[in-house]
Design an enzyme around this catalytic site. Structure first.
Site, short mmCIF file in Angstrom:
data_model
loop_
_atom_site.label_atom_id
_atom_site.label_comp_id
_atom_site.label_asym_id
_atom_site.label_seq_id
_atom_site.Cartn_x
_atom_site.Cartn_y
_atom_site.Cartn_z
N ARG A 27 161.58 32.07 65.12
CA ARG A 27 161.18 30.55 64.09
C ARG A 27 160.17 29.53 64.82
O ARG A 27 160.31 28.37 64.52
CB ARG A 27 162.43 29.97 63.65
CG ARG A 27 163.53 30.60 62.92
CD ARG A 27 162.91 30.76 61.52
NE ARG A 27 163.65 31.50 60.39
CZ ARG A 27 164.54 30.63 59.66
NH1 ARG A 27 164.53 29.59 59.79
NH2 ARG A 27 165.24 31.48 58.89
N ARG A 31 159.77 24.16 60.03
CA ARG A 31 159.69 22.81 59.61
C ARG A 31 159.64 21.80 60.79
O ARG A 31 159.34 20.70 60.48
CB ARG A 31 161.01 22.51 58.83
CG ARG A 31 160.86 23.07 57.44
CD ARG A 31 162.37 23.06 56.75
NE ARG A 31 162.95 24.07 57.65
CZ ARG A 31 164.17 24.43 57.11
NH1 ARG A 31 164.69 24.19 56.04
NH2 ARG A 31 164.81 25.43 57.94
N ARG A 40 153.36 23.89 53.68
CA ARG A 40 154.39 24.18 53.01
C ARG A 40 154.28 23.62 51.62
O ARG A 40 154.44 23.76 50.44
CB ARG A 40 155.66 24.06 53.86
CG ARG A 40 156.97 23.93 52.90
CD ARG A 40 157.50 25.38 52.74
NE ARG A 40 158.76 25.48 52.30
CZ ARG A 40 159.16 25.30 50.84
NH1 ARG A 40 158.21 25.12 50.05
NH2 ARG A 40 160.44 25.24 50.63
N ASP A 77 159.61 36.87 55.55
CA ASP A 77 160.97 36.47 55.61
C ASP A 77 161.94 37.72 55.46
O ASP A 77 161.34 38.64 54.67
CB ASP A 77 161.58 35.56 54.44
CG ASP A 77 162.82 34.96 54.79
OD1 ASP A 77 162.89 33.81 55.63
OD2 ASP A 77 163.94 35.49 54.35
N TYR A 152 173.32 39.14 52.52
CA TYR A 152 172.50 37.94 51.53
C TYR A 152 172.47 38.38 49.92
O TYR A 152 172.59 37.96 48.93
CB TYR A 152 170.92 37.72 51.89
CG TYR A 152 171.17 36.95 53.36
CD1 TYR A 152 171.32 35.54 53.26
CD2 TYR A 152 170.93 37.39 54.48
CE1 TYR A 152 171.44 34.62 54.23
CE2 TYR A 152 171.04 36.71 55.57
CZ TYR A 152 171.29 35.40 55.45
OH TYR A 152 171.39 34.22 56.69
O1 CP3 Z 1 158.27 31.82 62.97
C1 CP3 Z 1 158.97 32.86 62.73
O2 CP3 Z 1 160.13 33.12 63.17
C2 CP3 Z 1 158.55 33.59 61.63
C3 CP3 Z 1 159.24 33.45 60.21
C4 CP3 Z 1 160.68 33.78 59.85
C5 CP3 Z 1 161.18 32.95 58.96
N1 CP3 Z 1 162.51 33.67 58.39
C6 CP3 Z 1 160.59 32.00 58.06
C7 CP3 Z 1 161.36 31.07 57.34
C8 CP3 Z 1 161.58 34.70 60.28
C9 CP3 Z 1 161.37 35.60 61.68
C10 CP3 Z 1 162.79 34.58 59.54
C11 CP3 Z 1 163.90 35.40 59.81
C12 CP3 Z 1 165.04 35.29 58.86
N2 CP3 Z 1 165.09 34.73 57.58
C13 CP3 Z 1 166.46 35.54 59.13
C14 CP3 Z 1 166.90 36.01 60.58
C15 CP3 Z 1 166.97 35.22 61.47
C16 CP3 Z 1 168.03 34.15 61.60
O3 CP3 Z 1 167.44 32.96 61.39
O4 CP3 Z 1 169.15 34.31 61.76
C17 CP3 Z 1 167.28 35.17 58.29
C18 CP3 Z 1 168.74 35.08 58.30
C19 CP3 Z 1 166.42 34.61 57.19
C20 CP3 Z 1 166.81 34.11 55.74
C21 CP3 Z 1 166.49 32.92 55.52
N3 CP3 Z 1 165.29 32.44 55.31
C22 CP3 Z 1 167.41 31.77 55.44
C23 CP3 Z 1 168.86 31.64 55.72
C24 CP3 Z 1 166.63 30.52 55.12
C25 CP3 Z 1 167.18 29.18 54.92
C26 CP3 Z 1 167.49 28.40 56.25
C27 CP3 Z 1 166.47 27.67 56.51
O5 CP3 Z 1 165.97 27.74 57.77
O6 CP3 Z 1 165.83 27.14 55.87
C28 CP3 Z 1 165.08 31.04 55.24
C29 CP3 Z 1 164.00 30.04 54.81
C30 CP3 Z 1 162.80 30.16 55.64
N4 CP3 Z 1 162.49 31.34 56.43
C31 CP3 Z 1 162.23 29.02 56.33
C32 CP3 Z 1 161.23 29.61 57.05
C33 CP3 Z 1 160.13 28.72 58.01
C34 CP3 Z 1 162.29 27.65 55.86
C35 CP3 Z 1 161.89 27.41 54.48
C36 CP3 Z 1 161.19 26.18 54.27
O7 CP3 Z 1 160.17 26.09 54.77
O8 CP3 Z 1 161.63 25.37 53.30
#
Ligand code: CP3
Length: 347
Positions: A27, A31, A40, A77, A152
């Protein structure tokens, strides 16, 4: 032909021990970065951001420009696979929302036929990033592992107890296996497309591997992962796979031995001495700084980073967190980490 420059991350996966070790952060785009929040705001929603190649490429490159990590992870994602299978996907303020696939009848409405076409923008983003990365920076692609993606899909979002997905898996193992197979095939296509577009390493995020007892872990975590690793290597023998079975605890070792992954992502609670003796003696490891230490910064961060590097830096090692960067992490703390990671460890 121009000789490929030796990227530190790839050298570690070729068996080298580097001081300083290469680093990147799960990540690392997101944000906590003001420039990500601005980007975004330009997209209609999070899924459009992921599926608009110039924007996804820009989000991938933002942390690299600021901090110079040794790897960029493609901005995308894990839930794009359910989206590609035809499940409705949205993101509310507090996380993802999917129309739950509650049983084998609901799963029958999904289809793998459109996966390549629906994910094509992700591949295009990867290709764009590859042309813009510094020569020493590796590109990491990723997907969720089938078990985590299934949680999910079945729960309809993030869950507190994962009761629905476990109940289905135990009650109707054949029906659940069909869902996992559908996810598995789509995941192979997703990863192979990223590799074909320029990703050199892929990471399989199994964020919820840690909630299963051993028989379920073998059946729904280890076996699908092994089949994905095998299929991917048939298509691209040179690509490397990092497995991240978060929370696997005592099952980390079995996962390492049976899946065929090339490297192991360690979650925050895996003990360093154990990892060094039992895991890193066989394959490179990556991890596992507590993300809260990065948020806190200062002496606590510096001491923990040094301790990790002392404990794991004497064998093939990639520095990372044990889970993703927290949104409230101060940008200055990541800059401080970049300075710490630029220095070789002495003594
Ligand atoms: O920088 C990076 O690592 C690359 C991008 C990346 C994202 N999601 C972008 C993202 C990666 C590698 C992921 C993986 C991901 N996504 C996982 C596995 C890792 C973990 O956290 O356990 C999972 C379970 C998801 C599913 C997911 N996506 C959730 C549960 C959420 C909501 C929670 C949150 O952090 O907002 C997301 C949204 C998400 N994926 C965001 C980002 C940058 C935030 C969305 C936003 O900008 O509003």
């Amino acid at each position: 032909m121009i000789e490929t420059l030796p990227k530190p991350l790839l050298r570690v996966f070729a068996g080298e021990t580097l001081n300083p070790p290469p680093w990147w952060l799960m990540r690392q785009a997101g944000r906590y970065l003001p420039e990500y929040r601005a980007l975004r705001a330009r997209a209609a929603d999070f899924v459009s951001l992921c599926l608009t190649p110039p924007l996804a490429a820009e989000a991938t490159l933002q942390p690299i420009r600021r901090f110079g990590m040794d790897a960029a992870i493609l901005f995308s994602d894990i839930l794009l696979v359910p989206y590609a299978l035809g499940q409705k996907l949205g993101f509310r303020g507090d996380g993802p929302a999917l129309d739950p696939v509650a049983d084998r009848h609901a799963a029958a409405a999904l289809s793998g036929g459109q996966v390549g076409a629906r994910l094509a923008p992700v591949f295009e983003a990867a290709a764009r990033v590859r042309t813009e990365l510094p020569a020493s920076t590796a590109l990491i692609g990723f997907a969720g592992a089938p078990w985590t993606v299934a949680t999910y899909m079945v729960e309809g979002g993030t869950s507190r107890d994962f009761a629905a997905v476990r109940a289905w898996a135990y009650r109707d193992p054949a029906g659940f296996a069909a869902l996992l197979e559908l996810i598995e095939a789509a995941t192979i296509e997703f990863l192979a497309g990223q590799v074909a577009a320029g990703a050199e390493i892929v990471q399989l995020f199994d964020s919820w591997a840690g909630i299963l007892p051993e028989p379920g872990f073998v059946r729904w975590v280890i076996e699908p992962t092994r089949r994905i690793v095998t299929a991917l290597k048939q298509r691209c023998p040179e690509c490397r796979v990092i497995g991240f079975p978060r929370g696997a605890g005592l099952l980390y070792e079995r996962y390492m031995l049976e899946t065929g992954v090339d490297g192991l992502g360690l979650d925050t609670v895996v003990p360093i001495g154990y990892a060094s003796a039992r895991l890193q003696s066989r394959i490179p490891v990556q991890g596992n700084l507590d993300p809260v230490l990065l948020r806190v910064g200062g002496a606590a961060l510096a001491e923990a980073v040094a301790a990790l590097r002392r404990g794991l830096g004497n064998a093939p090692y990639v520095f990372n967190l044990g889970h993703g960067v927290l949104p409230e992490t101060p940008v200055e703390n990541v800059a401080e980490l970049a300075r710490l990671m630029a220095e070789p460890l002495s003594d």
